[in-house]
Design an enzyme around this catalytic site. Structure first.
Site, PDB file in Angstrom:
ATOM      1  N   HIS A  11      23.537  31.371  54.277  1.00  0.00           N
ATOM      2  CA  HIS A  11      24.733  31.419  53.427  1.00  0.00           C
ATOM      3  C   HIS A  11      24.462  32.220  52.148  1.00  0.00           C
ATOM      4  O   HIS A  11      23.441  32.017  51.504  1.00  0.00           O
ATOM      5  CB  HIS A  11      25.116  29.974  53.074  1.00  0.00           C
ATOM      6  CG  HIS A  11      26.396  29.829  52.332  1.00  0.00           C
ATOM      7  ND1 HIS A  11      26.513  29.083  51.185  1.00  0.00           N
ATOM      8  CD2 HIS A  11      27.639  30.326  52.586  1.00  0.00           C
ATOM      9  CE1 HIS A  11      27.761  29.117  50.758  1.00  0.00           C
ATOM     10  NE2 HIS A  11      28.464  29.857  51.590  1.00  0.00           N
ATOM     11  N   GLU A  38      25.729  35.345  56.026  1.00  0.00           N
ATOM     12  CA  GLU A  38      27.069  35.442  55.436  1.00  0.00           C
ATOM     13  C   GLU A  38      26.901  35.954  54.024  1.00  0.00           C
ATOM     14  O   GLU A  38      25.941  35.580  53.337  1.00  0.00           O
ATOM     15  CB  GLU A  38      27.718  34.051  55.417  1.00  0.00           C
ATOM     16  CG  GLU A  38      29.137  34.010  54.867  1.00  0.00           C
ATOM     17  CD  GLU A  38      29.258  33.632  53.396  1.00  0.00           C
ATOM     18  OE1 GLU A  38      30.385  33.527  52.906  1.00  0.00           O
ATOM     19  OE2 GLU A  38      28.224  33.472  52.698  1.00  0.00           O
ATOM     20  N   ASP A  40      29.491  37.504  50.439  1.00  0.00           N
ATOM     21  CA  ASP A  40      30.836  37.642  49.870  1.00  0.00           C
ATOM     22  C   ASP A  40      31.004  39.035  49.286  1.00  0.00           C
ATOM     23  O   ASP A  40      30.083  39.547  48.646  1.00  0.00           O
ATOM     24  CB  ASP A  40      31.030  36.618  48.751  1.00  0.00           C
ATOM     25  CG  ASP A  40      30.667  35.215  49.194  1.00  0.00           C
ATOM     26  OD1 ASP A  40      31.411  34.660  50.018  1.00  0.00           O
ATOM     27  OD2 ASP A  40      29.633  34.683  48.734  1.00  0.00           O
ATOM     28  N   HIS A  53      29.917  36.410  44.571  1.00  0.00           N
ATOM     29  CA  HIS A  53      30.772  35.282  44.930  1.00  0.00           C
ATOM     30  C   HIS A  53      31.856  35.000  43.903  1.00  0.00           C
ATOM     31  O   HIS A  53      33.024  34.847  44.238  1.00  0.00           O
ATOM     32  CB  HIS A  53      29.910  34.032  45.129  1.00  0.00           C
ATOM     33  CG  HIS A  53      30.692  32.812  45.498  1.00  0.00           C
ATOM     34  ND1 HIS A  53      31.306  31.994  44.556  1.00  0.00           N
ATOM     35  CD2 HIS A  53      31.003  32.274  46.706  1.00  0.00           C
ATOM     36  CE1 HIS A  53      31.932  31.010  45.172  1.00  0.00           C
ATOM     37  NE2 HIS A  53      31.778  31.153  46.470  1.00  0.00           N
ATOM     38  N   GLU A 106      32.454  37.892  54.171  1.00  0.00           N
ATOM     39  CA  GLU A 106      33.600  37.168  53.625  1.00  0.00           C
ATOM     40  C   GLU A 106      34.292  38.057  52.596  1.00  0.00           C
ATOM     41  O   GLU A 106      33.718  38.387  51.564  1.00  0.00           O
ATOM     42  CB  GLU A 106      33.172  35.842  52.984  1.00  0.00           C
ATOM     43  CG  GLU A 106      34.425  35.048  52.605  1.00  0.00           C
ATOM     44  CD  GLU A 106      34.172  33.835  51.732  1.00  0.00           C
ATOM     45  OE1 GLU A 106      33.097  33.233  51.814  1.00  0.00           O
ATOM     46  OE2 GLU A 106      35.090  33.512  50.954  1.00  0.00           O
TER      47      GLU A 106
END
Ligand code: G3P
Ligand code: MG
Length: 247
Positions: A11, A38, A40, A53, A106
């Site tokens: 993450h 993952e 952002d 993020h 993301e």
């Protein structure tokens, strides 16, 4: 559309073991045996997609103010932790392709920038992953962003992302032609898991940092989890036999 979906996603790049959303984190995840990460992606004031993020710089960098109001000349000179720079999306893709990682990108638009962020990430994803064996998975909490991804990058899989899954999620997933459903692990219901299974749609849960919780979720049919605790699930370091990344 099929993706080789591993059970574990690191993450925000390297989870809590490295500065989040950095190249160092992605490298660490790969070194620890992770096959999926993952991260952002947001836009700078110049419209450059960057891994970060928060909408503001304070928590994860030595800068101040809003990402969407910070020009590249300032943004890419900041320290994102341990001397790491904020990665441009293009740099992160190059690294992930080199490492053969599956990436869940993301799309994280700052408020008011949903359309521009989605257009930029979708268009650049098509370019940056052209010819790659492992294609990415684009997700977002923003339905508007996913609609744009569907229209501009139809060949790239989409994940519908919620904190709490609403009752009408399956209709939305149908409109978006979503590949997967992503949601907070806390509160994911058996009804949602059954609906997803009936639609042959993998469910990915965030953020899972406890082995017992991961085991329970997998037992209930969850396909994959996002974790910050890379150490708990790495084949190199996990004390939990049978509950770690495949070797
Ligand atoms: O994409 C899953 C997860 O990253 C969503 O939450 O706030 O960590 O981006 P957040
Ligand atoms: Mg995220």
């Amino acid at each position: 559309m099929k993706l080789p979906l591993p059970r574990w996603f690191a993450h925000r790049g390297g989870g809590s073991l490295a500065p989040e959303n950095t190249l160092a984190g992605i490298r660490l995840a790969a070194r620890m045996g992770y096959r999926a990460v993952e991260f952002d992606v947001m836009l700078s004031a110049d419209g450059t997609p960057v891994l970060i993020h928060d909408e503001t710089l304070e928590r994860t960098t030595n800068g101040r103010g809003r990402v969407s109001e910070t020009p590249d000349a300032v943004l890419f000179g900041l320290d994102a932790g341990g001397g790491e720079r904020l990665p441009r999306y293009v740099e992160a893709v190059a690294l992930c392709r080199q490492l053969g990682l599956l990436v869940n990108v993301e799309i994280k638009p700052a408020a008011g920038f949903e359309v521009l962020t989605a257009e930029t990430v979708a268009r650049s994803s098509v370019e940056l992953w052209r010819g790659a064996e492992v294609q990415p998975l684009l997700s977002s909490f923003s339905i508007a962003a996913l609609e744009i991804a569907r229209d501009l990058a139809p060949g790239i899989a989409r994940g519908l992302l919620y904190e709490q899954v609403p009752a009408d999620w399956a209709a939305t997933a149908g409109c978006l032609q979503a590949f997967s459903l992503h949601c907070a692990a806390k509160g994911v219901s058996d009804a949602v898991l059954a609906e997803a299974q009936a639609m042959d749609m993998p469910v990915l849960c965030y953020t899972v940092n406890a082995p017992a919780q991961a085991a329970t979720l997998f037992g209930r049919g969850v396909a994959a989890v996002f974790t910050d605790r890379l150490d708990l699930f790495s084949p190199e370091t996990s004390p939990y036999k049978g509950l770690h990344l495949p070797g």
